[in-house]
Design a protein around this motif. Sequence first.
Motif, short mmCIF file in Angstrom:
data_model
loop_
_atom_site.label_atom_id
_atom_site.label_comp_id
_atom_site.label_asym_id
_atom_site.label_seq_id
_atom_site.Cartn_x
_atom_site.Cartn_y
_atom_site.Cartn_z
N ASP A 95 29.04 5.92 8.45
CA ASP A 95 29.88 7.54 8.84
C ASP A 95 31.28 7.08 8.94
O ASP A 95 32.03 6.15 9.94
CB ASP A 95 29.21 8.01 9.54
CG ASP A 95 28.69 9.60 10.20
OD1 ASP A 95 29.79 9.99 9.00
OD2 ASP A 95 28.89 10.17 10.62
N LEU A 145 31.18 4.30 11.30
CA LEU A 145 29.78 4.27 12.07
C LEU A 145 28.86 4.00 11.16
O LEU A 145 28.54 4.69 10.39
CB LEU A 145 30.16 4.81 12.87
CG LEU A 145 30.71 5.97 14.48
CD1 LEU A 145 30.67 7.35 14.31
CD2 LEU A 145 30.92 4.87 15.04
N THR A 197 25.07 3.92 9.90
CA THR A 197 24.13 4.04 10.74
C THR A 197 22.28 3.65 10.46
O THR A 197 21.76 4.08 11.25
CB THR A 197 23.76 5.28 9.82
OG1 THR A 197 23.54 4.63 7.99
CG2 THR A 197 24.39 6.48 9.27
N ASP A 198 23.16 2.64 10.81
CA ASP A 198 21.67 0.83 11.39
C ASP A 198 21.61 0.65 12.53
O ASP A 198 21.69 -0.33 12.39
CB ASP A 198 21.28 0.73 9.53
CG ASP A 198 22.48 -0.31 8.96
OD1 ASP A 198 23.56 0.08 9.77
OD2 ASP A 198 22.58 -1.35 8.10
N LEU A 206 21.99 1.50 15.17
CA LEU A 206 21.82 1.50 16.70
C LEU A 206 20.54 1.01 16.79
O LEU A 206 19.68 0.20 16.71
CB LEU A 206 20.40 2.97 16.15
CG LEU A 206 20.24 3.78 17.70
CD1 LEU A 206 20.71 4.56 18.72
CD2 LEU A 206 19.00 4.82 17.01
N THR A 255 26.65 3.29 22.55
CA THR A 255 26.09 2.58 22.01
C THR A 255 24.93 2.64 23.28
O THR A 255 23.97 1.94 22.71
CB THR A 255 26.56 1.88 21.67
OG1 THR A 255 27.65 1.46 20.80
CG2 THR A 255 25.37 0.12 21.31
N TYR A 312 22.76 5.40 24.12
CA TYR A 312 22.00 5.97 22.83
C TYR A 312 20.72 4.35 22.80
O TYR A 312 19.59 5.27 22.04
CB TYR A 312 22.81 5.85 21.45
CG TYR A 312 22.95 6.68 20.17
CD1 TYR A 312 22.73 8.35 20.06
CD2 TYR A 312 24.55 6.31 20.70
CE1 TYR A 312 22.92 9.02 20.27
CE2 TYR A 312 25.51 7.64 20.20
CZ TYR A 312 24.75 8.97 19.98
OH TYR A 312 25.33 10.03 19.63
N GLU A 352 28.19 10.55 17.12
CA GLU A 352 28.62 9.15 16.66
C GLU A 352 27.39 8.93 15.87
O GLU A 352 27.27 8.30 14.90
CB GLU A 352 28.76 8.14 17.76
CG GLU A 352 30.34 8.57 18.60
CD GLU A 352 30.49 7.21 19.10
OE1 GLU A 352 29.89 6.33 19.24
OE2 GLU A 352 31.64 7.86 20.07
N TYR A 353 25.80 9.39 16.10
CA TYR A 353 24.52 8.18 15.35
C TYR A 353 23.71 9.44 16.01
O TYR A 353 23.57 10.47 16.44
CB TYR A 353 23.81 6.96 16.13
CG TYR A 353 24.64 5.79 16.82
CD1 TYR A 353 25.40 5.71 15.21
CD2 TYR A 353 25.62 5.82 17.13
CE1 TYR A 353 26.14 4.06 15.09
CE2 TYR A 353 26.89 5.02 17.86
CZ TYR A 353 27.22 4.03 16.15
OH TYR A 353 27.56 3.21 15.98
N GLU A 354 23.06 10.23 15.09
CA GLU A 354 21.95 11.13 14.61
C GLU A 354 20.98 10.77 14.85
O GLU A 354 20.52 8.84 13.75
CB GLU A 354 21.82 11.56 12.83
CG GLU A 354 23.21 13.02 12.48
CD GLU A 354 23.33 12.89 11.66
OE1 GLU A 354 22.53 12.97 11.00
OE2 GLU A 354 24.46 13.63 11.53
#
Length: 607
Positions: free
Chosen positions: A306, A325, A327-328, A330, A369, A372, A393-395
């Motif tokens: 992203d 960003l 997506t993997d 997290l 981070t 999250y 930032e992260y879904e």
Amino acid sequence: MICIAIISKCLKQPKVYINSFLYFLLPIQILYVILNTMIMRKGDVTLGQMLIDKGIISSQQLDEGLKEQQKSGDFIGSTLIRLGFATEDQIFPVLSQQLNIPYVKIKDISISREAVKKVPAKFASYYKLMPIKLEKHALTVAVTDPLDLHTLDDIRLLLNCDISAVLAGEVDILENIRKYYGIGADTVDRIMEESTFKESPAMSRAGEAVEEMAEDASIIKFVNQILDQAANDRATDIHIEPFEDELRIRYRIDGILYNASIPPTIKYLHSAIVSRIKIMASLNIAEKRLPQDGRIKLKVKDREIDLRVSIIPTAYGENVSIRLLSTDVLMGLERLGLSKESQEIMEHMIKKPHGIVFVTGPTGSGKTTTLYACLNRINNSQQNIITIEDPIEYEMRGITQIQIHPKIGLTFAEGLRHMLRHDPDIMMVGEVRDLETAEIAIRVALTGHLVFSTLHTNDAPGAITRLLDMGIEPYLVSSSVECAIAQRLIRLICPQCKQEIKLDAKLKKDLGAKIDLSKVKFYQGKGCPACKFTGFRGRTGIYEILALTDETRDMVLRRASADQIREKALTAGMKTLFDDGINKAAAGLTTIGEVLRVTKIEAAIEE
């Protein structure tokens, strides 16, 4: 006489001479190709047997590689590497021995600038070769397949000089092409050959054709090359910065900005590059006077990335900043770099039924981070979690996330008010920026909700005094805040070039009070291709956790200073950022110098 006349005429017209010569020698060429193919196949089998004899591959892997090679027509070494049966470092020394051709590591040798100038970027990229040295009319080039005589003949004819080939790995060649020619140099050369904007960067900004160039295949390819290179280098940010006489592109890797190697002529394409990025981010191409923000979704090597795009006008054109960003990425709490003691405190805090947990630190210190990771740990079907962020930032699956829009009145404070009507158990506020947001967040916490948020302060005790300075009453702070977590990101030593170092006498004396130096060793990275010769690869966090106790709550009520709160917390066992960093250095994860850089403490290190 007839032969002399024909030769004389052909010498005056070299192209006619070459074409006529090749025409008459066509049968010989066909025979040459057949014999060369037979030799190459025999050589492939011989190389395969040598690899088997050295225990690099098995006979079954060779058979599979030969079958695959018949389909693709590639060199057997490249096929075995592509199938994952061997590496370049294993195959090329054996191939060098078989062919009696030198194998070189390009990074270990000196590259002649004259040789680089001799070979245009488009030739180097197309044929995947790296010029090494030029002596009179003899050019030495590094190639991956020295048996490809057609390619060598083509290069010899195009450059009009003798060619001497040496072996090198494809990754090594491509990396040095980017280093000496610049990212996408072949694409830029092709664009400049076709472009009329060569006089000045200002002219490239003024022409109407710039917007048309943004849709050109070459510009699209070049922008993709910039993004691909950033993703491959693990960059978190890309900066495209115009100046009076140049265009600079920088990547932020492991928290440090590095200049990207780019061809100088890229400055003429600045507006076309920006326009292409605007198109990708669905922004207004015609608007060049106001800042714009957008978003791009990209897939690089099966990885979803992203991109958050921000564009601002400057004196010499538009400046572009792109945040990458993945997506993997997290993380769970166990991957943040928390010590065992700190993780236990965090686990306890995030399971409280109500209160506020603040994460503090400067921009880019990993606060979001951490938040999250906390939400990810407590996310379940029994909890209703709502966040309000800028940006998202992260879904996260199972969590309701809200993006603020100040222009239409959706601020953090306004969003918080409406979130309460949706029966939340846990809420996250991206940042407490003002008194209104702080007051609402605290009152939400006092009414039985668990709230996570961030503050910009230098340390954990500073979060308390920051809230008081905003105008929050001490009794509200004391009643609602459960803990404040300060954090920074430090670079990790590259595991492939890690080596022990010695500390100077003064530093030993300073550290002696904190750790037993007789039981630990300190390291640093020497620098290698894996870390791009920085000595570091990857990052982790260092933390300072202030959990409010009855004593510290009383100090808050008395409006005690941050230093007084810090002293009290230290006596109660709080570890500072510096303490956590030194413990990680003692564990061999990072360097003393990196800890000192991040915590802003000066000291000398003797290698």
